[in-house]
Design an enzyme around this catalytic site. Structure first.
Site, short mmCIF file in Angstrom:
data_model
loop_
_atom_site.label_atom_id
_atom_site.label_comp_id
_atom_site.label_asym_id
_atom_site.label_seq_id
_atom_site.Cartn_x
_atom_site.Cartn_y
_atom_site.Cartn_z
N SER A 27 -91.83 28.00 46.62
CA SER A 27 -92.27 27.63 47.98
C SER A 27 -91.86 26.21 48.34
O SER A 27 -92.18 25.27 47.62
CB SER A 27 -93.79 27.68 48.08
N HIS A 58 -89.69 31.34 52.61
CA HIS A 58 -88.70 31.82 51.65
C HIS A 58 -87.57 32.50 52.41
O HIS A 58 -87.81 33.41 53.19
CB HIS A 58 -89.32 32.81 50.67
N HIS A 80 -92.13 38.37 45.16
CA HIS A 80 -93.50 38.31 44.65
C HIS A 80 -94.06 39.72 44.59
O HIS A 80 -93.81 40.54 45.47
CB HIS A 80 -94.39 37.47 45.56
N TYR A 82 -97.06 40.48 45.20
CA TYR A 82 -98.00 40.70 46.31
C TYR A 82 -97.33 41.13 47.61
O TYR A 82 -97.98 41.60 48.53
CB TYR A 82 -98.88 39.46 46.57
N GLU A 83 -96.01 40.95 47.68
CA GLU A 83 -95.30 41.40 48.87
C GLU A 83 -95.21 42.92 48.92
O GLU A 83 -94.83 43.49 49.94
CB GLU A 83 -93.88 40.82 48.90
N ALA A 110 -94.89 26.74 43.23
CA ALA A 110 -96.04 25.98 43.71
C ALA A 110 -97.26 26.58 43.02
O ALA A 110 -97.34 27.80 42.90
CB ALA A 110 -96.16 26.11 45.21
N MET A 208 -98.86 32.79 41.77
CA MET A 208 -98.60 34.20 42.04
C MET A 208 -97.16 34.61 41.70
O MET A 208 -96.63 35.57 42.25
CB MET A 208 -98.88 34.51 43.52
N SER A 209 -96.52 33.87 40.80
CA SER A 209 -95.12 34.18 40.49
C SER A 209 -94.80 33.82 39.04
O SER A 209 -95.69 33.64 38.23
CB SER A 209 -94.21 33.38 41.43
N ASN A 232 -102.08 21.81 45.40
CA ASN A 232 -103.50 21.72 45.80
C ASN A 232 -104.32 22.01 44.56
O ASN A 232 -103.80 22.56 43.59
CB ASN A 232 -103.78 22.79 46.88
N HIS A 244 -102.66 27.74 53.20
CA HIS A 244 -101.24 27.77 52.83
C HIS A 244 -100.50 26.53 53.33
O HIS A 244 -99.56 26.06 52.67
CB HIS A 244 -100.60 29.05 53.36
CL1 6GU Z 1 -105.02 27.77 44.26
N1 6GU Z 1 -103.79 29.95 43.64
C1 6GU Z 1 -102.73 30.73 43.54
N2 6GU Z 1 -102.89 31.94 43.04
N3 6GU Z 1 -101.49 30.36 43.90
C2 6GU Z 1 -101.35 29.14 44.40
C3 6GU Z 1 -102.42 28.26 44.54
C4 6GU Z 1 -103.67 28.72 44.13
N4 6GU Z 1 -101.97 27.11 45.07
C5 6GU Z 1 -100.65 27.27 45.25
N5 6GU Z 1 -100.26 28.49 44.84
#
Ligand code: 6GU
Length: 268
Positions: A27, A58, A80, A82-83, A110, A208-209, A232, A244
């Protein structure tokens, strides 16, 4: 089974670049390809048998070219789970890289910080992984051409390569941290209770990757290093909602340090 050979041949025929390294850009990191010399972009949509990227930020293309003096192929936009992609599709590029003769891979992403010593903007080298998505790209018949049925996962990354990167980065004023990355499917962010559970399990950051790609790369014997940008803190670590936009903004802020790290990883 997919025809990875055909996809590799197609990509190689489109340019005269014979890449030595592959980069998977997470990202907000796709901008890196702007600095490639003699660059040539190929949209995933131009490649028959290739999934399409859908996530915001992306682009969904390969960019081949020279970066820091090395021939590279970058994925500007990854797949991903989740897509809605099949887990096998998520790792298709890894086997295509293998067929292209690539032996070294740099993965970026990220991630949310779980380790309380982390802060947004940190760059963390992934030194181990936890699969809490409970999906494995190797489920199904094993393709013996690429690897064994039960691949060893005791060292997922190339520590010699990482140590060189860390030393050079430090000499240039960039302090890299280390951590264990936990993969969850998303797309909803975690609850505070989940993050507490992952923290207790030994995870330092969540995303998530990356884990499917690492599993596939280990399977077919591609050496890799991987870096998370802590965009974050994860849910419940701070008393704050997750959006996001924050992920995208922090990725923007860390751009220059992150591209330096990738450059160092190509040079050392
Ligand atoms: Cl807090 N969680 C997940 N699953 N993916 C992220 C994230 C958090 N921050 C950036 N990508």
């Amino acid at each position: 089974m997919k025809d990875y050979k055909k996809l590799a041949k197609h990509l190689l025929e489109r340019t005269n670049v014979k890449p030595e390294f592959a980069l998977i850009l997470g990202s907000g990191l796709g901008y890196l390809t702007k600095y490639f010399e003699d660059s040539h972009a190929i949209s995933y949509s131009e490649l028959e048998g290739f999934p399409q990227s859908t996530v915001e930020g992306h682009a969904g293309r390969f960019v081949l070219g020279k970066f820091h003096g090395k021939n590279v192929i970058a994925m500007d936009g990854r797949f991903h789970y989740y897509e809605g992609h099949e887990i096998k599709d998520v790792v298709t590029p890894i086997y295509v890289f293998k067929e292209m003769g690539i032996s070294r891979l740099i993965i970026t992403n990220a991630a949310g910080g779980i380790n309380r010593s982390f802060e947004p903007g940190d760059i963390v080298a992934i030194t181990d992984i936890i699969n809490f998505a409970f999906r494995n790209p190797l489920i199904g018949p094993n393709d013996e051409r690429y690897g064994v049925r039960f691949p060893d996962m005791s060292k997922t990354i190339d520590f010699d390569w990482l140590e060189k990167v860390e030393k050079t980065a430090e000499s240039r004023g960039i302090k890299l941290k280390r951590g264990t990355y936990v993969w969850v499917t998303g797309p909803s962010y975690e609850t505070p209770a989940e993050i507490k559970a992952y923290e207790f399990s030994g995870a330092d950051m969540v995303g998530m990757s990356t884990v499917p790609e690492i599993i596939a790369a280990r399977h077919c014997g591609i050496n890799l290093i991987a870096f998370s940008c802590i965009t974050n803190m994860a849910s419940g670590i701070l008393d704050k909602k997750l959006v996001h936009e924050e992920v995208v903004q922090t990725a923007q802020r860390v751009k220059s340090a992150f591209s330096k790290v990738v450059g160092i990883a190509l040079e050392v």
